[in-house]
Design a protein around this motif. Structure first.
Motif, PDB file in Angstrom:
ATOM      1  N   UNK A  90      64.774   1.651   0.267  1.00 37.59           N
ATOM      2  CA  UNK A  90      65.786   2.374   1.051  1.00 37.59           C
ATOM      3  C   UNK A  90      66.387   3.543   0.274  1.00 37.59           C
ATOM      4  N   UNK A  91      66.210   3.543  -1.050  1.00 41.92           N
ATOM      5  CA  UNK A  91      66.702   4.653  -1.869  1.00 41.92           C
ATOM      6  C   UNK A  91      65.656   5.762  -2.009  1.00 41.92           C
ATOM      7  N   UNK A  92      64.442   5.505  -1.517  1.00 43.29           N
ATOM      8  CA  UNK A  92      63.357   6.476  -1.665  1.00 43.29           C
ATOM      9  C   UNK A  92      62.845   6.550  -3.093  1.00 43.29           C
ATOM     10  N   UNK A  93      63.048   5.465  -3.861  1.00 45.02           N
ATOM     11  CA  UNK A  93      62.610   5.421  -5.257  1.00 45.02           C
ATOM     12  C   UNK A  93      61.546   4.354  -5.452  1.00 45.02           C
ATOM     13  N   UNK A  94      60.794   4.508  -6.513  1.00 40.85           N
ATOM     14  CA  UNK A  94      59.826   3.513  -6.939  1.00 40.85           C
ATOM     15  C   UNK A  94      60.262   2.982  -8.300  1.00 40.85           C
ATOM     16  N   UNK A  95      59.679   1.869  -8.703  1.00 45.01           N
ATOM     17  CA  UNK A  95      59.999   1.359 -10.036  1.00 45.01           C
ATOM     18  C   UNK A  95      59.608   2.373 -11.104  1.00 45.01           C
ATOM     19  N   UNK A  96      58.504   3.060 -10.897  1.00 45.14           N
ATOM     20  CA  UNK A  96      58.074   4.075 -11.859  1.00 45.14           C
ATOM     21  C   UNK A  96      59.113   5.187 -11.979  1.00 45.14           C
ATOM     22  N   UNK A  97      59.659   5.607 -10.851  1.00 48.32           N
ATOM     23  CA  UNK A  97      60.686   6.655 -10.857  1.00 48.32           C
ATOM     24  C   UNK A  97      61.943   6.172 -11.567  1.00 48.32           C
ATOM     25  N   UNK A 140      53.974   6.157 -21.343  1.00 52.44           N
ATOM     26  CA  UNK A 140      52.963   6.618 -20.396  1.00 52.44           C
ATOM     27  C   UNK A 140      52.383   7.931 -20.898  1.00 52.44           C
ATOM     28  N   UNK A 141      51.260   8.350 -20.314  1.00 54.60           N
ATOM     29  CA  UNK A 141      50.713   9.654 -20.654  1.00 54.60           C
ATOM     30  C   UNK A 141      51.512  10.730 -19.928  1.00 54.60           C
ATOM     31  N   UNK A 142      51.636  11.864 -20.567  1.00 59.98           N
ATOM     32  CA  UNK A 142      52.416  12.969 -20.017  1.00 59.98           C
ATOM     33  C   UNK A 142      51.906  13.391 -18.635  1.00 59.98           C
ATOM     34  N   UNK A 143      50.581  13.400 -18.441  1.00 57.24           N
ATOM     35  CA  UNK A 143      50.017  13.807 -17.150  1.00 57.24           C
ATOM     36  C   UNK A 143      50.423  12.830 -16.042  1.00 57.24           C
ATOM     37  N   UNK A 144      50.427  11.531 -16.352  1.00 58.98           N
ATOM     38  CA  UNK A 144      50.831  10.522 -15.381  1.00 58.98           C
ATOM     39  C   UNK A 144      52.283  10.740 -14.994  1.00 58.98           C
ATOM     40  N   UNK A 175      55.295  11.841 -11.220  1.00 57.69           N
ATOM     41  CA  UNK A 175      56.575  11.185 -10.954  1.00 57.69           C
ATOM     42  C   UNK A 175      57.700  12.213 -11.019  1.00 57.69           C
ATOM     43  N   UNK A 176      57.653  13.072 -12.056  1.00 59.12           N
ATOM     44  CA  UNK A 176      58.700  14.077 -12.219  1.00 59.12           C
ATOM     45  C   UNK A 176      58.701  15.085 -11.079  1.00 59.12           C
ATOM     46  N   UNK A 177      57.527  15.415 -10.571  1.00 59.00           N
ATOM     47  CA  UNK A 177      57.450  16.351  -9.448  1.00 59.00           C
ATOM     48  C   UNK A 177      58.208  15.792  -8.243  1.00 59.00           C
ATOM     49  N   UNK A 178      58.032  14.499  -7.978  1.00 60.14           N
ATOM     50  CA  UNK A 178      58.739  13.873  -6.844  1.00 60.14           C
ATOM     51  C   UNK A 178      60.235  13.780  -7.117  1.00 60.14           C
ATOM     52  N   UNK A 179      60.599  13.431  -8.344  1.00 56.36           N
ATOM     53  CA  UNK A 179      62.023  13.334  -8.685  1.00 56.36           C
ATOM     54  C   UNK A 179      62.703  14.696  -8.593  1.00 56.36           C
TER      55      UNK A 179
END
Length: 194
Positions: free
Chosen positions: A33-40, A63-67, A71-75
């Motif tokens: 409901x927050x629009x977040x994932x555990x990774x985020x 994690x690898x920088x590319x991975x 995530x950062x793009x979505x955040x």
């Protein structure tokens, strides 16, 4: 590990796996409901103490920088972080939480806490100690990237070790996001839906 493993140990392995899947599902549901994932949330936690460049953040959360980039793009699109070019090295981006990101992180923390069982008979400290011993007892020849999750404030740099054969290390599984735009994710294997 020995082939004549004690049945109690075998059952414990199964329980650890089951518990991890159940917690992951509950976290996914709590964060959806927050629009977040555990990774985020892990990425936001890594930025809570202060800004880092993408490589430092990737090292901090294993994690690898590319991975991490996906995530950062979505955040960033959600307004939870900003990325700005470093004045000293234009190739590096400074990643920083926004006020909206801090609010989202606090909401995520509450949502995750509410996803855990509220049973006073559970010895959380004992469970943590036993799981720590379990992780530490894994064979010495395991992949060097197989580490228990290190809280983001323990920002020790680890040497970069390139991955081979297109395989992800465990830390990357932690932070990998699902490919759909719906974004419910996970803690150990974000794309796995059991």
């Amino acid at each position: 590990m020995t082939s004549n493993l004690d049945p109690d140990a075998r059952n414990s392995y199964r329980l650890i796996t089951l518990a991890a899947r159940l917690v992951q599902r509950r976290q996914d549901d709590a964060l959806a409901h927050l629009g977040l994932t555990r990774a985020a949330v892990i990425a936001l936690e890594g930025l809570a103490p202060g800004p880092l460049n993408q490589e430092q953040l990737a090292d901090a959360i294993r994690v690898q920088s590319q991975t991490l980039g996906r995530i950062l793009t979505r955040l960033e699109a959600a307004g939870h972080i900003t990325r700005t070019r470093q004045a000293t090295d234009r190739r590096q981006l400074k990643v920083e939480l926004t006020e909206a990101g801090r609010t989202a992180l606090e909401s995520a923390r509450h949502a995750e806490i509410n996803a855990y069982p509220d049973d006073p008979s559970i010895g959380w400290k004992v469970l943590q100690d036993e799981l720590t011993k379990f992780v530490s007892a894994l064979p010495a020849n395991r992949h060097p990237e197989v580490l228990p999750f290190v809280a983001p404030d323990h920002r020790t740099r680890r040497p970069h070790t390139p991955k081979t054969g297109g395989r992800r290390g465990p830390g990357e599984e932690l932070a990998q996001e699902p490919q759909s735009d719906a974004q419910p994710a996970r803690a150990v294997d974000p794309e796995r839906k059991d």
